[in-house]
Design an enzyme around this catalytic site. Structure first.
Site, PDB file in Angstrom:
ATOM      1  N   ASN A 118      -2.965  28.058   2.848  1.00 19.35           N
ATOM      2  CA  ASN A 118      -3.876  28.188   3.821  1.00 19.35           C
ATOM      3  C   ASN A 118      -5.251  28.684   3.416  1.00 19.35           C
ATOM      4  O   ASN A 118      -5.073  29.553   2.671  1.00 19.35           O
ATOM      5  CB  ASN A 118      -3.246  28.845   5.081  1.00 19.35           C
ATOM      6  CG  ASN A 118      -1.890  28.222   5.457  1.00 19.35           C
ATOM      7  OD1 ASN A 118      -1.696  27.150   5.102  1.00 19.35           O
ATOM      8  ND2 ASN A 118      -1.142  29.160   6.390  1.00 19.35           N
ATOM      9  N   ASP A 167      -7.316  29.352   6.010  1.00 16.79           N
ATOM     10  CA  ASP A 167      -7.784  30.029   7.407  1.00 16.79           C
ATOM     11  C   ASP A 167      -7.892  31.559   7.329  1.00 16.79           C
ATOM     12  O   ASP A 167      -8.599  32.154   8.544  1.00 16.79           O
ATOM     13  CB  ASP A 167      -6.911  29.602   8.334  1.00 16.79           C
ATOM     14  CG  ASP A 167      -5.408  30.180   8.390  1.00 16.79           C
ATOM     15  OD1 ASP A 167      -4.486  29.106   8.704  1.00 16.79           O
ATOM     16  OD2 ASP A 167      -5.192  30.765   7.681  1.00 16.79           O
ATOM     17  N   HIS A 205      -5.354  27.889  -2.507  1.00 19.79           N
ATOM     18  CA  HIS A 205      -6.452  26.839  -2.382  1.00 19.79           C
ATOM     19  C   HIS A 205      -7.579  27.131  -1.470  1.00 19.79           C
ATOM     20  O   HIS A 205      -8.498  26.630  -1.038  1.00 19.79           O
ATOM     21  CB  HIS A 205      -5.692  26.034  -1.194  1.00 19.79           C
ATOM     22  CG  HIS A 205      -4.512  25.091  -1.786  1.00 19.79           C
ATOM     23  ND1 HIS A 205      -3.594  24.367  -0.927  1.00 19.79           N
ATOM     24  CD2 HIS A 205      -3.987  25.018  -3.010  1.00 19.79           C
ATOM     25  CE1 HIS A 205      -2.647  23.744  -1.746  1.00 19.79           C
ATOM     26  NE2 HIS A 205      -2.936  24.375  -3.216  1.00 19.79           N
ATOM     27  N   CYS A 240     -32.625  29.643  -9.745  1.00 15.29           N
ATOM     28  CA  CYS A 240     -33.194  29.339  -8.442  1.00 15.29           C
ATOM     29  C   CYS A 240     -32.274  29.402  -7.325  1.00 15.29           C
ATOM     30  O   CYS A 240     -32.647  29.342  -6.008  1.00 15.29           O
ATOM     31  CB  CYS A 240     -33.993  28.117  -8.554  1.00 15.29           C
ATOM     32  SG  CYS A 240     -33.138  26.829  -8.935  1.00 15.29           S
ATOM     33  N   GLY A 246       6.691  26.631   6.960  1.00 13.51           N
ATOM     34  CA  GLY A 246       5.559  25.763   7.409  1.00 13.51           C
ATOM     35  C   GLY A 246       4.784  25.048   6.381  1.00 13.51           C
ATOM     36  O   GLY A 246       3.629  24.904   6.748  1.00 13.51           O
TER      37      GLY A 246
HETATM   38  C1  BV8 Z   1      -4.750  19.754  -9.444  1.00 12.31           C
HETATM   39  C2  BV8 Z   1      -7.731  22.894   0.477  1.00 12.31           C
HETATM   40  C3  BV8 Z   1      -5.251  19.408 -11.535  1.00 12.31           C
HETATM   41  C4  BV8 Z   1      -8.795  22.045   0.801  1.00 12.31           C
HETATM   42  C5  BV8 Z   1      -5.850  21.874  -0.157  1.00 12.31           C
HETATM   43  C6  BV8 Z   1       2.376  16.407  -8.901  1.00 12.31           C
HETATM   44  C7  BV8 Z   1       2.879  15.555  -8.260  1.00 12.31           C
HETATM   45  C8  BV8 Z   1       2.233  14.790  -7.433  1.00 12.31           C
HETATM   46  C9  BV8 Z   1       0.539  14.951  -7.211  1.00 12.31           C
HETATM   47  C10 BV8 Z   1       0.279  15.720  -7.896  1.00 12.31           C
HETATM   48  C11 BV8 Z   1       0.993  16.805  -8.857  1.00 12.31           C
HETATM   49  N1  BV8 Z   1       0.293  17.612  -9.342  1.00 12.31           N
HETATM   50  C12 BV8 Z   1      -1.102  17.394  -9.003  1.00 12.31           C
HETATM   51  C13 BV8 Z   1      -1.180  16.554  -7.973  1.00 12.31           C
HETATM   52  C14 BV8 Z   1      -2.302  16.045  -7.270  1.00 12.31           C
HETATM   53  C15 BV8 Z   1      -2.702  16.761  -6.280  1.00 12.31           C
HETATM   54  C16 BV8 Z   1      -1.272  16.568  -5.081  1.00 12.31           C
HETATM   55  O1  BV8 Z   1      -0.641  17.453  -5.056  1.00 12.31           O
HETATM   56  N2  BV8 Z   1      -1.424  15.621  -4.201  1.00 12.31           N
HETATM   57  C17 BV8 Z   1      -0.622  15.277  -3.349  1.00 12.31           C
HETATM   58  C18 BV8 Z   1      -1.318  14.970  -2.067  1.00 12.31           C
HETATM   59  C19 BV8 Z   1       0.732  14.311  -3.555  1.00 12.31           C
HETATM   60  N3  BV8 Z   1      -2.830  18.206  -6.359  1.00 12.31           N
HETATM   61  C20 BV8 Z   1      -3.948  18.526  -6.608  1.00 12.31           C
HETATM   62  O2  BV8 Z   1      -5.025  17.948  -6.726  1.00 12.31           O
HETATM   63  C21 BV8 Z   1      -4.246  20.007  -6.837  1.00 12.31           C
HETATM   64  N4  BV8 Z   1      -5.051  20.090  -8.165  1.00 12.31           N
HETATM   65  O3  BV8 Z   1      -3.439  19.177  -9.523  1.00 12.31           O
HETATM   66  O4  BV8 Z   1      -5.652  20.005 -10.195  1.00 12.31           O
HETATM   67  C22 BV8 Z   1      -5.966  20.138 -12.541  1.00 12.31           C
HETATM   68  C23 BV8 Z   1      -5.472  21.051 -13.438  1.00 12.31           C
HETATM   69  C24 BV8 Z   1      -6.393  21.772 -14.232  1.00 12.31           C
HETATM   70  C25 BV8 Z   1      -7.937  21.605 -14.437  1.00 12.31           C
HETATM   71  C26 BV8 Z   1      -8.374  20.595 -13.509  1.00 12.31           C
HETATM   72  C27 BV8 Z   1      -7.405  19.924 -12.462  1.00 12.31           C
HETATM   73  C28 BV8 Z   1      -5.140  20.679  -5.680  1.00 12.31           C
HETATM   74  C29 BV8 Z   1      -4.249  20.723  -4.674  1.00 12.31           C
HETATM   75  C30 BV8 Z   1      -5.114  21.695  -3.482  1.00 12.31           C
HETATM   76  C31 BV8 Z   1      -5.791  20.590  -2.520  1.00 12.31           C
HETATM   77  N5  BV8 Z   1      -6.301  21.492  -1.536  1.00 12.31           N
HETATM   78  N6  BV8 Z   1      -6.066  22.520   0.669  1.00 12.31           N
HETATM   79  C32 BV8 Z   1      -8.954  21.884   2.514  1.00 12.31           C
HETATM   80  O5  BV8 Z   1      -7.971  22.775   3.118  1.00 12.31           O
HETATM   81  O6  BV8 Z   1      -9.455  21.070   2.923  1.00 12.31           O
HETATM   82  S1  BV8 Z   1      -4.001  21.270   0.121  1.00 12.31           S
HETATM   83  C33 BV8 Z   1      -3.948  21.345   1.763  1.00 12.31           C
HETATM   84  O7  BV8 Z   1      -3.136  20.222   2.009  1.00 12.31           O
HETATM   85  C34 BV8 Z   1      -3.579  22.675   2.113  1.00 12.31           C
HETATM   86  O8  BV8 Z   1      -3.947  23.728   1.580  1.00 12.31           O
HETATM   87  C35 BV8 Z   1      -1.928  22.395   1.864  1.00 12.31           C
HETATM   88  O9  BV8 Z   1      -1.695  22.705   0.495  1.00 12.31           O
HETATM   89  C36 BV8 Z   1      -1.644  20.792   2.225  1.00 12.31           C
HETATM   90  C37 BV8 Z   1      -1.238  20.692   3.546  1.00 12.31           C
HETATM   91  O10 BV8 Z   1       0.101  20.756   3.317  1.00 12.31           O
HETATM   92  P1  BV8 Z   1       0.840  21.539   4.679  1.00 12.31           P
HETATM   93  O11 BV8 Z   1       0.033  23.031   4.466  1.00 12.31           O
HETATM   94  O12 BV8 Z   1       2.267  21.738   4.194  1.00 12.31           O
HETATM   95  O13 BV8 Z   1       0.416  21.093   5.850  1.00 12.31           O
HETATM   96  P2  BV8 Z   1       1.065  19.579   6.491  1.00 12.31           P
HETATM   97  O14 BV8 Z   1       0.471  19.284   7.557  1.00 12.31           O
HETATM   98  O15 BV8 Z   1       1.183  18.657   5.499  1.00 12.31           O
HETATM   99  O16 BV8 Z   1       2.500  19.881   7.005  1.00 12.31           O
HETATM  100  C38 BV8 Z   1       2.573  20.936   8.065  1.00 12.31           C
HETATM  101  C39 BV8 Z   1       4.089  21.500   7.875  1.00 12.31           C
HETATM  102  O17 BV8 Z   1       4.274  22.482   8.830  1.00 12.31           O
HETATM  103  C40 BV8 Z   1       5.244  20.367   8.260  1.00 12.31           C
HETATM  104  O18 BV8 Z   1       6.174  20.354   7.415  1.00 12.31           O
HETATM  105  C41 BV8 Z   1       5.404  20.606   9.837  1.00 12.31           C
HETATM  106  O19 BV8 Z   1       6.697  20.356   9.952  1.00 12.31           O
HETATM  107  C42 BV8 Z   1       5.359  22.284   9.698  1.00 12.31           C
HETATM  108  N7  BV8 Z   1       5.486  22.758  11.052  1.00 12.31           N
HETATM  109  C43 BV8 Z   1       4.226  22.625  11.759  1.00 12.31           C
HETATM  110  N8  BV8 Z   1       4.268  23.427  13.049  1.00 12.31           N
HETATM  111  C44 BV8 Z   1       5.256  24.388  12.488  1.00 12.31           C
HETATM  112  C45 BV8 Z   1       5.838  24.183  11.386  1.00 12.31           C
HETATM  113  N9  BV8 Z   1       6.900  24.667  10.586  1.00 12.31           N
HETATM  114  C46 BV8 Z   1       7.104  26.040  11.295  1.00 12.31           C
HETATM  115  N10 BV8 Z   1       6.420  26.274  12.421  1.00 12.31           N
HETATM  116  C47 BV8 Z   1       5.568  25.776  13.152  1.00 12.31           C
HETATM  117  N11 BV8 Z   1       5.218  25.920  14.529  1.00 12.31           N
END
Ligand code: BV8
Length: 255
Positions: free
Chosen positions: A108, A110, A125, A140, A194
């Site tokens: 997160n 936030d 992140h 600058c 979460g």
């Molecule tokens: C990198 C900041 C390389 C920005 C974020 C391996 C396999 C596949 C893909 C990859 C891999 N390795 C790398 C990749 C690529 C990529 C990736 O993972 N892509 C995905 C989409 C397939 N990863 C990257 O690009 C990473 N960097 O690999 O760099 C590198 C290395 C060296 C040198 C140069 C480069 C960077 C990843 C970070 C990206 N930035 N955030 C911003 O916020 O704008 S990621 C962002 O999305 C969040 O931070 C978080 O990580 C993600 C969202 O996921 P969740 O938090 O899980 O949210 P979501 O909405 O999906 O789900 C919510 C969940 O909560 C649900 O399950 C729901 O059921 C649950 N829930 C809801 N309410 C509740 C609850 N649970 C309990 N109680 C509740 N009340």
């Protein structure tokens, strides 16, 4: 995907209370009950036609800085006045009561864990409230004197300010990631709360924990991509389940 047994709260609680070291990984679901839309849910209205991955990249920002800046400005606006919930609080209180036993790792941006009083949070992140320069700053480039705009820019060289978050395709902060990897390899129980478990390398930490012999416990309102590697799942909202899991144990009967 193998069916991962739902676990009784008491059993999960016993796992955690009995653990020497606990690693916790949180995602945006933990902030949902504070009124912060999850990453997937945030794509409403203006942003409904964009996948977050399409906006949260350097390429997207260079292509259309105003559009990406406005997306972050709207998310920042939604964070104004938002307070941590009982889930954030339970994690902070547990760590205060039991120093050194719990490592908190978050995806997160936030800042609600820190706002709840959690110390030493490993933020993988970044921080949405911070800004930094897009290109390597020149003498600058002074954020205090950036020319206003969406985004603000350096009046000297035109460098743009960007949100202090980790975009897709960008490296995570090496120290935070290394500390998180150490914590999950050293823990007895890893609690994953979460998160959809779809973003790497963050989600990979649960695999690392399991490979290191730890018990992996998932907490989510619905199935996630990590269910297959978990030892057990707790289905329910984190603001209810985290206090139930981590709350101070009721004094023994007649104590
Ligand atoms: C990198 C900041 C390389 C920005 C974020 C391996 C396999 C596949 C893909 C990859 C891999 N390795 C790398 C990749 C690529 C990529 C990736 O993972 N892509 C995905 C989409 C397939 N990863 C990257 O690009 C990473 N960097 O690999 O760099 C590198 C290395 C060296 C040198 C140069 C480069 C960077 C990843 C970070 C990206 N930035 N955030 C911003 O916020 O704008 S990621 C962002 O999305 C969040 O931070 C978080 O990580 C993600 C969202 O996921 P969740 O938090 O899980 O949210 P979501 O909405 O999906 O789900 C919510 C969940 O909560 C649900 O399950 C729901 O059921 C649950 N829930 C809801 N309410 C509740 C609850 N649970 C309990 N109680 C509740 N009340």
């Amino acid at each position: 995907m193998s069916h991962t047994a739902p676990i009784l709260l008491d059993t999960a609680r016993a796992w955690l209370q009995g653990a020497r070291r606990i690693a916790v990984l949180t995602g945006s679901g933990v902030s949902a009950e504070s009124g912060v839309p999850t990453f997937r849910d945030a794509q409403t209205g203006l942003w409904a036609r964009f996948r977050p991955e399409d906006l949260a990249t350097e390429a997207a920002f260079r292509r259309d800085p105003r559009r990406v800046w406005d997306w972050y400005a709207e998310r920042r606006e939604k964070l104004r006045g938002v307070l941590p919930n009982a889930g954030h609080q339970a994690l902070a209180d547990f760590a205060r009561r039991q120093p050194g036993r719990l490592t908190l790792i978050t995806q997160n941006v936030d800042g609600l864990h820190q706002q709840a009083g959690s110390q030493g949070v490993l933020c993988l992140h970044g921080d949405i409230t911070a800004n930094r320069w897009l290109d390597r700053p020149r003498p600058c480039c002074d954020p205090a004197h950036a020319a206003p705009g969406r985004p603000p820019r350096c009046p000297g060289c035109g460098n743009l300010l960007r949100p202090g978050v980790v975009w897709f395709g960008e490296e995570l902060p090496p120290q935070a990631l290394a500390a998180a990897q150490r914590a999950v390899q050293d823990c007895d129980v890893m609690l994953v709360a979460g998160t959809a478990g779809a973003v790497y390398p963050a989600a990979g930490l649960a695999h690392l924990a399991r490979d290191g012999g730890a018990r992996v416990l998932l907490l989510n309102i619905e199935p996630s991509e990590l269910d297959g590697i978990a030892h057990a799942v707790l289905r329910g909202p984190s603001a209810r389940l985290l206090p139930a899991l981590l709350g101070a144990s009721e004094p023994a009967q007649g104590a």
